[in-house]
Motif scaffolding. Structure first.
Motif, mmCIF file in Angstrom:
data_model
loop_
_atom_site.group_PDB
_atom_site.id
_atom_site.type_symbol
_atom_site.label_atom_id
_atom_site.label_comp_id
_atom_site.label_asym_id
_atom_site.label_seq_id
_atom_site.Cartn_x
_atom_site.Cartn_y
_atom_site.Cartn_z
ATOM 1 N N ALA A 1 -6.447 9.248 15.557
ATOM 2 C CA ALA A 1 -5.569 8.248 16.164
ATOM 3 C C ALA A 1 -4.480 8.954 16.952
ATOM 4 C CB ALA A 1 -4.944 7.357 15.102
ATOM 5 N N LEU A 2 -4.192 8.446 18.153
ATOM 6 C CA LEU A 2 -3.142 9.030 18.990
ATOM 7 C C LEU A 2 -1.821 8.376 18.654
ATOM 8 C CD1 LEU A 2 -5.012 9.170 22.400
ATOM 9 C CD2 LEU A 2 -4.748 10.987 20.710
ATOM 10 N N GLN B 1 5.116 1.244 -13.224
ATOM 11 C CA GLN B 1 4.931 0.173 -12.254
ATOM 12 C C GLN B 1 4.014 0.613 -11.116
ATOM 13 O OE1 GLN B 1 5.933 -2.851 -12.954
ATOM 14 N NE2 GLN B 1 6.785 -1.976 -14.826
ATOM 15 N N ARG B 2 3.316 -0.358 -10.571
ATOM 16 C CA ARG B 2 2.435 -0.103 -9.419
ATOM 17 C C ARG B 2 3.294 0.089 -8.172
ATOM 18 N NH1 ARG B 2 -2.324 -4.330 -8.280
ATOM 19 N NH2 ARG B 2 -2.929 -3.473 -10.306
ATOM 20 N N ILE B 3 3.199 1.253 -7.564
ATOM 21 C CA ILE B 3 3.933 1.550 -6.333
ATOM 22 C C ILE B 3 2.969 1.370 -5.164
ATOM 23 C CG2 ILE B 3 5.282 3.251 -5.064
ATOM 24 C CD1 ILE B 3 6.612 2.363 -7.618
ATOM 25 N N LEU B 4 3.309 0.465 -4.259
ATOM 26 C CA LEU B 4 2.403 0.119 -3.170
ATOM 27 C C LEU B 4 2.722 0.884 -1.889
ATOM 28 C CD1 LEU B 4 2.247 -3.754 -3.691
ATOM 29 C CD2 LEU B 4 0.739 -1.998 -4.625
ATOM 30 N N PHE B 5 1.746 0.890 -0.997
ATOM 31 C CA PHE B 5 1.921 1.473 0.339
ATOM 32 C C PHE B 5 1.190 0.586 1.331
ATOM 33 C CE2 PHE B 5 -1.694 3.562 -1.737
ATOM 34 C CZ PHE B 5 -2.721 3.393 -0.816
ATOM 35 N N ASP B 6 1.418 0.819 2.614
ATOM 36 C CA ASP B 6 0.741 0.022 3.636
ATOM 37 C C ASP B 6 0.663 0.821 4.930
ATOM 38 O OD1 ASP B 6 -0.629 -2.084 4.689
ATOM 39 O OD2 ASP B 6 1.064 -3.454 4.785
ATOM 40 N N ILE B 7 -0.257 0.424 5.787
ATOM 41 C CA ILE B 7 -0.460 1.070 7.091
ATOM 42 C C ILE B 7 -0.020 0.098 8.174
ATOM 43 C CG2 ILE B 7 -2.161 2.042 8.675
ATOM 44 C CD1 ILE B 7 -3.822 2.827 6.203
ATOM 45 N N GLU B 8 0.806 0.555 9.098
ATOM 46 C CA GLU B 8 1.301 -0.336 10.153
ATOM 47 C C GLU B 8 0.153 -0.737 11.087
ATOM 48 O OE1 GLU B 8 1.538 0.815 13.409
ATOM 49 O OE2 GLU B 8 1.079 2.925 13.022
ATOM 50 N N PRO B 9 0.318 -1.837 11.864
ATOM 51 C CA PRO B 9 -0.805 -2.421 12.608
ATOM 52 C C PRO B 9 -1.513 -1.482 13.571
ATOM 53 C CG PRO B 9 1.010 -3.968 12.521
ATOM 54 C CD PRO B 9 1.528 -2.685 11.943
ATOM 55 N N CYS B 10 -0.814 -0.525 14.151
ATOM 56 C CA CYS B 10 -1.471 0.403 15.072
ATOM 57 C C CYS B 10 -2.347 1.417 14.347
ATOM 58 C CB CYS B 10 -0.436 1.136 15.932
ATOM 59 S SG CYS B 10 0.373 0.084 17.151
ATOM 60 N N GLY B 11 -2.144 1.551 13.032
ATOM 61 C CA GLY B 11 -2.968 2.460 12.251
ATOM 62 C C GLY B 11 -2.568 3.910 12.332
ATOM 63 N N HIS B 12 -1.366 4.207 12.843
ATOM 64 C CA HIS B 12 -0.939 5.598 13.028
ATOM 65 C C HIS B 12 -0.082 6.118 11.887
ATOM 66 C CE1 HIS B 12 -1.173 4.450 17.566
ATOM 67 N NE2 HIS B 12 -2.350 4.661 17.056
ATOM 68 N N HIS B 13 0.605 5.230 11.189
ATOM 69 C CA HIS B 13 1.557 5.650 10.165
ATOM 70 C C HIS B 13 1.376 4.838 8.885
ATOM 71 C CE1 HIS B 13 3.465 6.934 13.949
ATOM 72 N NE2 HIS B 13 3.964 7.918 13.225
ATOM 73 N N ILE C 1 7.791 7.385 5.497
ATOM 74 C CA ILE C 1 6.815 7.169 6.563
ATOM 75 C C ILE C 1 6.069 8.468 6.826
ATOM 76 C CG2 ILE C 1 6.435 6.322 8.897
ATOM 77 C CD1 ILE C 1 7.740 4.270 7.074
ATOM 78 N N TYR C 2 4.732 8.389 6.888
ATOM 79 C CA TYR C 2 3.907 9.563 7.145
ATOM 80 C C TYR C 2 3.031 9.341 8.371
ATOM 81 C CZ TYR C 2 5.093 11.481 2.555
ATOM 82 O OH TYR C 2 5.761 11.996 1.474
ATOM 83 N N ASP C 3 2.823 10.414 9.121
ATOM 84 C CA ASP C 3 1.905 10.420 10.258
ATOM 85 C C ASP C 3 0.494 10.614 9.704
ATOM 86 O OD1 ASP C 3 0.250 11.207 12.430
ATOM 87 O OD2 ASP C 3 1.984 11.918 13.553
ATOM 88 N N LEU C 4 -0.394 9.664 9.950
ATOM 89 C CA LEU C 4 -1.733 9.735 9.373
ATOM 90 C C LEU C 4 -2.641 10.703 10.111
ATOM 91 C CD1 LEU C 4 -2.456 6.024 8.409
ATOM 92 C CD2 LEU C 4 -1.568 7.898 7.010
#
Length: 387
Positions: free
Chosen positions: A10-11, A308-320, A332-335
């Protein structure tokens, strides 16, 4: 760290285009993480109860159409918050000056009888079509409930029974991508319900395939591949993640290595990678599901000292990817590289709250690679929420 060719292709500055149901093409805004986000709404007081002083948030999920979000909290309650039309950066000052007041209140409040195990939106939910405005929930000692998100009324139930003909609760639930079936995780089994046939009719599949090494333990997380590959992943408290084919429920492979019981699984936007997180496990694992021999990289988050369950998510562009932690920060991480990009403080101390954050976005030139003045904030902003 894995080799570069293993990384998600992903760019970072490339916008992602999608087509709406009406045929219109739109692009998701590219978020800027070099500028701290602004908190534009704060929801706090309505979660405070004298009977439950530590009414912490278990999670929060945006609706598929982005018109509202759904929260689950320790008081066995699900709340739907519609996003106000006038929420933007201009609300920041008002939010800060009235920190002891909630920005607004839940539109729908659903009280469950017991602890909520899991919940999810119908994938084609749209506020313009009331028949699609539903979400499912699974609760201890109860069947799966399908709730009307606009009225809070119970639409129907999906019931599974054990060998003693007693109701058994699902520990995890997820709609398939077509929205025709509801998959539910149990101890060493998966049950599949046809959403158009409520009641006790279901198909049951064991995660143990005869004498083969299948997936043991409680199926604690389910996620479908968004790239319509027909695959879905299940996490287990046995510290394994399995990947299946939806068509024939064939077990494709099992991933080993998580330090804790798997509590969250999510595919990348292109479907080539899978991200998994575990209980008391300080790392989110990135797996290349085209080559499952090695972990591509690990993303750190503060979670070693909590059950506790610690959640994560990917932003709509799929980059982070953004992940919470017991330190109250969102990282925030760069995928593409697996490198940390930024973090911000989303909660303080024992504050049990939901906040809506507004991120600056790149201008069109910047999104195409011509950054120009990188210190200039775009006038357009995007909203994300964390708990």
């Amino acid at each position: 760290m894995g080799e570069e060719e293993q990384m998600q292709p992903a760019l970072e500055n490339e916008a992602t285009a999608e087509t709406t149901d009406g045929g219109d093409v739109f692009s998701w805004p590219v978020l800027r993480f070099d500028i701290p986000p602004k908190r534009v709404c704060h929801l706090y007081q309505q979660f405070r109860k004298a009977s439950n002083p530590n009414n912490f948030l278990k999670g929060v999920k945006w609706s598929p159409d982005g018109s509202c979000f759904l929260t689950s909290s320790e008081d066995n309650t699900l709340r739907v918050f519609n996003l106000p039309d006038n929420v933007d950066g201009s609300h920041v000052d008002a939010c800060i000056s009235k920190a002891d007041e909630d920005s607004y209140f839940a539109n729908v409040v659903v009280g469950e009888g017991e602890s909520v195990y899991d919940y999810c939106w119908y994938p084609y939910m749209s506020i313009s079509d009331p028949t699609t405005c539903v979400f499912a929930s699974s609760t201890r000692d109860h069947p799966i409930h399908l709730w009307d998100a606009t009225s809070g009324q119970l639409r129907c139930t999906y019931r599974a029974y054990d060998a003693m003909d007693e109701i058994t609760a699902a520990l995890s639930i997820a709609f398939n991508p077509t929205g025709t079936k509801l998959f539910a995780g149990y101890d060493r089994s998966i049950r599949v319900f046809d959403i158009h046939r409520p009641g006790r009719d279901f198909e049951q599949y064991s995660t143990l395939k005869g004498n083969k090494d299948g997936q043991r333990g409680i199926i604690s997380a389910i996620a479908f591949c968004p790239a319509h590959t027909g695959m879905f992943a299940t996490g287990s408290y046995s510290q394994t993640t399995a990947i299946y084919s939806e068509d024939n429920m064939e077990l494709l492979y099992i991933l080993h290595g998580q330090e804790g019981g798997v509590t969250h699984v999510q595919f990348s936007k292109d479907g080539n990678y899978l991200y998994t997180g575990g209980r008391k496990d300080p790392y989110i694992y990135c797996w290349d599901i085209r080559n499952t021999l090695d972990v591509v990289y690990k993303l750190y988050r503060s979670s070693e000292q909590t059950n506790q369950r610690i959640l994560f998510d990917i932003e709509p562009c799929g980059h982070h990817l953004g992940t919470g932690g017991q330190d109250g920060q969102v990282h925030i991480y760069d995928l593409q590289t697996g490198q940390w990009v930024a973090s911000f403080q989303a909660a303080y101390g024992d504050e049990n709250c939901v906040s809506i954050w507004s991120f600056a976005t790149m201008t069109e030139n910047a999104a195409n690679g011509n950054w120009g003045d990188t210190n200039t904030q775009s006038e357009h902003e995007d909203l994300r929420q964390h708990s």
